[in-house]
Design a protein around this motif. Structure first.
Motif, PDB file in Angstrom:
ATOM      1  N   ALA A 105      60.365 -52.379  24.878  1.00 58.70           N
ATOM      2  CA  ALA A 105      59.398 -51.466  25.496  1.00 58.70           C
ATOM      3  C   ALA A 105      58.668 -52.144  26.652  1.00 58.70           C
ATOM      4  N   GLY A 106      58.329 -53.417  26.487  1.00 61.00           N
ATOM      5  CA  GLY A 106      57.664 -54.147  27.562  1.00 61.00           C
ATOM      6  C   GLY A 106      58.548 -54.313  28.782  1.00 61.00           C
ATOM      7  N   MET A 107      59.846 -54.544  28.551  1.00 60.83           N
ATOM      8  CA  MET A 107      60.780 -54.654  29.675  1.00 60.83           C
ATOM      9  C   MET A 107      60.935 -53.322  30.399  1.00 60.83           C
ATOM     10  N   MET A 108      61.030 -52.244  29.637  1.00 63.77           N
ATOM     11  CA  MET A 108      61.153 -50.924  30.262  1.00 63.77           C
ATOM     12  C   MET A 108      59.895 -50.582  31.058  1.00 63.77           C
ATOM     13  N   GLN A 109      58.737 -50.927  30.507  1.00 61.85           N
ATOM     14  CA  GLN A 109      57.482 -50.694  31.220  1.00 61.85           C
ATOM     15  C   GLN A 109      57.443 -51.512  32.499  1.00 61.85           C
ATOM     16  N   SER A 110      57.889 -52.745  32.437  1.00 64.56           N
ATOM     17  CA  SER A 110      57.916 -53.603  33.609  1.00 64.56           C
ATOM     18  C   SER A 110      58.835 -53.032  34.686  1.00 64.56           C
ATOM     19  N   LEU A 111      59.991 -52.528  34.278  1.00 63.22           N
ATOM     20  CA  LEU A 111      60.909 -51.925  35.247  1.00 63.22           C
ATOM     21  C   LEU A 111      60.317 -50.683  35.886  1.00 63.22           C
ATOM     22  N   ALA A 112      59.641 -49.869  35.071  1.00 67.78           N
ATOM     23  CA  ALA A 112      59.111 -48.608  35.569  1.00 67.78           C
ATOM     24  C   ALA A 112      57.838 -48.785  36.399  1.00 67.78           C
ATOM     25  N   LEU A 113      56.955 -49.680  35.979  1.00 69.54           N
ATOM     26  CA  LEU A 113      55.640 -49.760  36.603  1.00 69.54           C
ATOM     27  C   LEU A 113      55.420 -50.968  37.504  1.00 69.54           C
ATOM     28  N   LYS A 114      56.195 -52.026  37.298  1.00 68.28           N
ATOM     29  CA  LYS A 114      55.945 -53.260  38.048  1.00 68.28           C
ATOM     30  C   LYS A 114      57.127 -53.658  38.923  1.00 68.28           C
ATOM     31  N   GLY A 115      58.048 -52.764  39.160  1.00 70.66           N
ATOM     32  CA  GLY A 115      59.187 -53.077  40.009  1.00 70.66           C
ATOM     33  C   GLY A 115      60.121 -54.113  39.412  1.00 70.66           C
TER      34      GLY A 115
END
Length: 145
Positions: A105-115
């Motif tokens: 989930a943290g990786m997906m969030q990073s991809l979606a929100l932090k480029g």
């Protein structure tokens, strides 16, 4: 020319032709892909060995956690996970690390929100917290780190 030399020459010719059709960034990606895979594989093996070492240190057996925990007294079966939880809580408090939901989930969030940016220092802190959780009997699971 021996058979293996002619096959190698044909392979080299085909590979060169394929690489010539791609952009330099695609070629760099194709070159780095196996290197990253090797690095991740070695890191996974290192983490597994470190986890076994920590479990051995806390419980007296790095391979069979349940059996090792059953050999400990009832008090130690409560104290060791409690100390692990306390250490993880302190890591989260002192270093401001989110110790929950940092996996996929943290990786997906990073991809979606932090480029796609993943902080190495945060990842290492989370890894230490995950290793402490698992090695002291916490319910994270081996696939966590």
């Amino acid at each position: 020319m021996p058979d293996w030399r002619s096959r190698f020459h044909r392979l080299q010719t085909r590979l060169t032709a394929q690489l010539a059709q791609r952009t330099p960034s695609e070629n760099a990606f194709l070159f780095l892909l196996p290197l990253v895979g090797l690095a991740v594989g070695l890191a996974s093996v290192g983490i597994a060995h470190l986890l076994a070492l920590l479990q051995n240190w806390f419980w007296g057996d790095g391979q069979h956690l349940l059996e090792a925990a059953l050999r400990r007294s009832r008090e130690w079966r409560i104290i060791i996970p409690a100390l692990g939880g306390l250490a993880v809580g302190l890591i989260g408090l002192i270093f401001r690390v989110q110790t929950r939901g940092a996996g996929t989930a943290g990786m997906m969030q990073s991809l979606a929100l932090k480029g796609g940016f993943l902080s190495l220092s945060e990842t290492l802190r989370w890894l230490v917290a995950a290793l402490l959780t698992i090695s002291t009997g916490g319910s994270l699971g081996r696939e966590g780190p």
